[in-house]
Design a protein around this motif. Structure first.
Motif: not given
Ligand SMILES: Nc1ncnc2c1ncn2[C@@H]1O[C@H](COP(=O)(O)OP(=O)(O)O)[C@@H](O)[C@H]1O
Ligand SMILES: [Mg+2]
Length: 231
Positions: A86, A58, A47
């Motif tokens: 995340c 990601h 994040r």
């Protein structure tokens, strides 16, 4: 490693559940030492990636999670403790990165070769072993590997796998040449003298890239007259 609410980081800095220790931050996110339920672990926080790098961050973390699952149980590789899309959690390994510990013992490289062979036998190529911070020297002097974001995770397949696995090995031998050159064998010196020519790497990786783009953009790849192959 279990500990009660808090423990000490390598530099002797106090770490507890409320005070994670920042190890590294860049476009792809943040790496911290955290304590969860009294256990010290490493957290990769996607994040915290820059917005334009979020997708790449990601994918890289997902690749790392895949690699760690396949490498489960290997001594010298962190255990995957969690990945929720995340945040990736892996076990903390007590030690110091190579550039700090500067391993001069032959035994370190003997064990590192074995560790690499274990990775490759499970069909994983690390692909980022030129960087000293990805090699750890554990408290007992043995090696460990971290950072599987760029790893090849699709098993032992053909020429590209062999080429990349050999590059993993060559990068390890470069570190051996830096810290323990007298222990290099004649064969290891020969490997160091013959890097994979850029043309071979390009033929192996460039063609794959072209196929990928062809499939993604045009929806198919014309497989040399054998018919269209769809994803
Ligand atoms: N499991 C671990 N145990 C101990 N230290 C670690 C662990 N994972 C990472 N580190 C330390 O954190 C640094 C950054 O982690 P890394 O996974 O290499 O992040 P990046 O992908 O940003 O390079 C490493 O170079 C190493 O020093
Ligand atoms: Mg790294």
């Amino acid at each position: 490693m279990a500990c009660n609410r808090a423990s000490f980081a390598p530099a002797g800095i106090f770490v507890d559940a409320a005070n994670p220790i920042l190890l590294k931050t860049d476009e792809l996110g943040r790496i911290e030492i955290v304590v969860r339920d009294g256990v010290r672990m490493i957290r990769r926080d996607v994040r915290a990636a820059r917005w334009w790098a979020w997708l790449a961050a990601h994918r890289a973390a997902a690749r790392e999670a895949r690699a760690l699952v396949r490498l489960a149980g290997i001594d010298g590789v962190p255990a995957l403790l969690g990945w929720d899309g995340c945040e990736l959690l892996r076990s903390y390994i007590v030690g110091a990165p190579m550039q700090q510990a500067r391993p001069r013992e032959r035994g370190y490289y003997r064990d590192a070769l074995r560790l690499l062979a274990r990775l490759h036998r499970r069909g994983i190529v690390h692909n980022d072993l030129a960087k000293e911070p990805n090699w750890l020297v554990r408290a007992d002097g043995r090696p460990a590997l971290v950072d599987f974001q760029l790893a090849w995770t699709r098993g032992r397949r053909g020429r590209l796998f062999r080429l990349l696995a050999r590059e993993d090995l060559r990068h390890l031998l470069k570190h051996k040449r830096t810290y323990c050159a007298e222990a290099l064998s004649a064969r290891q010196r020969a490997i160091l003298d013959t890097p994979a020519p850029p043309s071979r790497l390009w033929r192996a990786t460039g063609k794959r890239l072209y196929k990928l783009v062809a499939r993604r953009v045009f929806g198919y790849w014309d497989n040399e007259g054998k018919g269209r192959v769809r994803d």
